[in-house]
Scaffold this active site. Structure first.
Site, mmCIF file in Angstrom:
data_model
loop_
_atom_site.group_PDB
_atom_site.id
_atom_site.type_symbol
_atom_site.label_atom_id
_atom_site.label_comp_id
_atom_site.label_asym_id
_atom_site.label_seq_id
_atom_site.Cartn_x
_atom_site.Cartn_y
_atom_site.Cartn_z
ATOM 1 C CD GLU A 1 -1.381 -0.192 3.664
ATOM 2 O OE1 GLU A 1 -1.934 0.867 3.986
ATOM 3 O OE2 GLU A 1 -1.631 -1.293 4.189
ATOM 4 C CB CYS B 1 -2.127 -4.757 6.373
ATOM 5 S SG CYS B 1 -1.737 -3.121 7.012
ATOM 6 C CE1 TYR C 1 -1.478 4.736 10.317
ATOM 7 C CE2 TYR C 1 0.713 3.922 10.787
ATOM 8 C CZ TYR C 1 -0.600 3.694 10.459
ATOM 9 O OH TYR C 1 -1.040 2.401 10.288
ATOM 10 C CB THR D 1 1.460 2.141 14.935
ATOM 11 O OG1 THR D 1 0.702 3.146 14.241
ATOM 12 C CG2 THR D 1 0.967 2.030 16.360
ATOM 13 C CB SER E 1 -8.554 0.608 12.949
ATOM 14 O OG SER E 1 -7.890 -0.277 12.075
ATOM 15 C CG HIS F 1 -1.833 -7.552 10.202
ATOM 16 N ND1 HIS F 1 -0.726 -7.053 9.567
ATOM 17 C CD2 HIS F 1 -2.652 -6.489 10.429
ATOM 18 C CE1 HIS F 1 -0.871 -5.745 9.406
ATOM 19 N NE2 HIS F 1 -2.025 -5.384 9.922
ATOM 20 C CE LYS G 1 -5.427 -3.607 23.180
ATOM 21 N NZ LYS G 1 -5.833 -2.253 22.707
ATOM 22 C CG ASN H 1 2.200 -1.077 10.609
ATOM 23 O OD1 ASN H 1 2.114 -2.140 10.012
ATOM 24 N ND2 ASN H 1 1.178 -0.257 10.755
ATOM 25 C CB SER I 1 -7.576 -1.007 7.514
ATOM 26 O OG SER I 1 -7.023 -1.259 8.779
#
Length: 389
Positions: A79, A111, A143, A152, A201, A233, A242, A275, A308
């Site tokens: 991307e 991604c 970012y 990130t 996200s 990922h 998480k 990332n 995403s």
């Protein structure tokens, strides 16, 4: 016939910024980055590297002359594209010296794209078992400075050689996919940095994992305990943790402890890089295989890919007897040898990228040790150098 990943290799910058130092510069507590996000170092990509050079630097060291002769499909998932028309894979094929009869394409879906490329590649090899495919996830995550997404960021490329009778991982033929129009992350053509709704996200990521994981189990009849480890990922490593925690109630206490222990190995190298967008899942896979001595041949790994926008897929692979032979075994040492830059140096490099304008531009490559470098732009054409040519 088994088809899957025969070789796996990684490339990133020779530079990094310490996350504790960055946190202090941004007037944040270091533990917010080190624990809350789960990152220790972040790769700093100099102007002399882009999607093309990272991809070529990832693939070249693992390819033999026989591999190059057999490759008839090259897919670059990214991307961080450099052209709205011409695929980055075209440039990469030239730099690698691939056969002119190779099919070269670039794939995009945030991604997730490298996984789409991997699925296409294994289908191609199943139809043509005497051939090989090269799939590369190559990206630079940007970012912006002093933004919520800054910690990130990162960058690098993971190259995967796909073949029949693979050394590393035999891929299963079944998977579960979910795709919906979700505005959690995007980058319009007029933006050089991404736009993201961070909390939304994160929630979508976990929702997608739960959906495709359970969908895969229902589709195949496989049980959660049949999976030795789950690989995720990892745009930042806390995200994968998480998601893993959301699956723990499906297995007993012993399996929970085992999955958590394996995950710590799977995020070890990602903590040091940051990332990678399309390459993040596959750097985590490489980290798992390089650092986890509890794995063994025949173990089945579950892999969760997410992009995403949004698209997710869950699939599995079986470790092969000689899987260590196909890995980038020198990677941990290369990461340890990288040069630390200050926050001010990192900011200068961030702002020094090749500008999106028509002017001729020159990039100083003297301090970049990599084989393939971006030297600038002339007549609106990017200029690449192979130092071994």
């Amino acid at each position: 016939m088994k088809v899957g990943i025969d070789k796996l290799h990684f490339a990133t910058s020779h530079l990094y910024v310490d996350m504790a130092e960055l946190a202090t510069a941004r007037q944040e507590e270091p533990d917010k980055y080190l624990i809350g996000i789960g990152q220790s170092r972040m790769a700093v990509i100099p102007p002399s590297q882009d999607t093309v050079t990272l991809a070529a630097n990832a693939a070249a060291p693992m390819l033999t002359a026989a591999d190059i002769e057999a490759i008839d499909l090259l897919i670059v998932g990214t991307e961080s594209g450099i052209d709205n028309s011409k695929a980055s894979a075209i440039y990469v094929a030239r730099l690698l010296g691939l056969n002119r009869r190779v099919r070269t394409i670039e794939m995009k879906e945030a991604c997730y794209a490298a996984t789409a490329g991997l699925q296409l590649a294994q289908d191609h090899v199943r139809a043509h078992p005497d051939k090989k495919a090269l799939v590369i996830g190559s990206d630079i995550a940007r970012y912006g400075l002093n933004t919520p997404g800054e910690p990130t960021q990162g960058g690098g490329a993971v190259a995967m050689l796909v073949s029949a009778d693979p050394q590393v991982l035999a891929l299963g033929t079944e998977s579960c996919v979910l795709s919906e129009d979700v505005m959690d992350f995007w980058r319009p053509l007029y933006h050089t940095t991404a736009l993201v709704d961070g909390k939304y996200s994160s929630n979508i990521y976990i929702d997608y994992f739960q959906d495709v994981f359970k969908g895969y189990l229902q589709k195949t009849g496989m049980q959660p305990e049949d999976l030795a480890a789950l690989v995720f990922h990892l745009p930042y490593t806390k995200m994968g943790l998480k998601a893993l925690r959301s699956a723990l109630p499906l297995v007993d206490d012993a399996q929970q402890a085992s999955w958590l222990a394996h995950f710590e190995h799977a995020r070890q190298l990602n903590r040091q890089v940051g990332n990678l967008y399309t390459g993040s899942l596959y750097l985590s896979l490489l980290s798992q295989l390089l650092t986890d001595d509890k794995l063994k041949a025949g173990d089945r790994l579950g892999l969760f890919s997410y992009g995403s926008g949004a698209e997710g897929e869950f699939f599995t692979g079986e470790l092969q007897p000689d899987y260590q032979a196909g890995l980038d075994v020198g990677l941990p040492q290369r990461l340890a040898r990288r040069q630390r830059v200050s926050v001010s140096e990192y900011e200068k490099l961030f702002n020094g990228q090749l500008a999106w304008r028509a002017d001729d531009q020159t990039i100083d490559v003297a301090d970049d040790p990599h084989r393939f470098v971006l030297t600038g732009q002339q007549d609106e054409q990017r200029q690449y150098l192979d130092r071994e040519a």
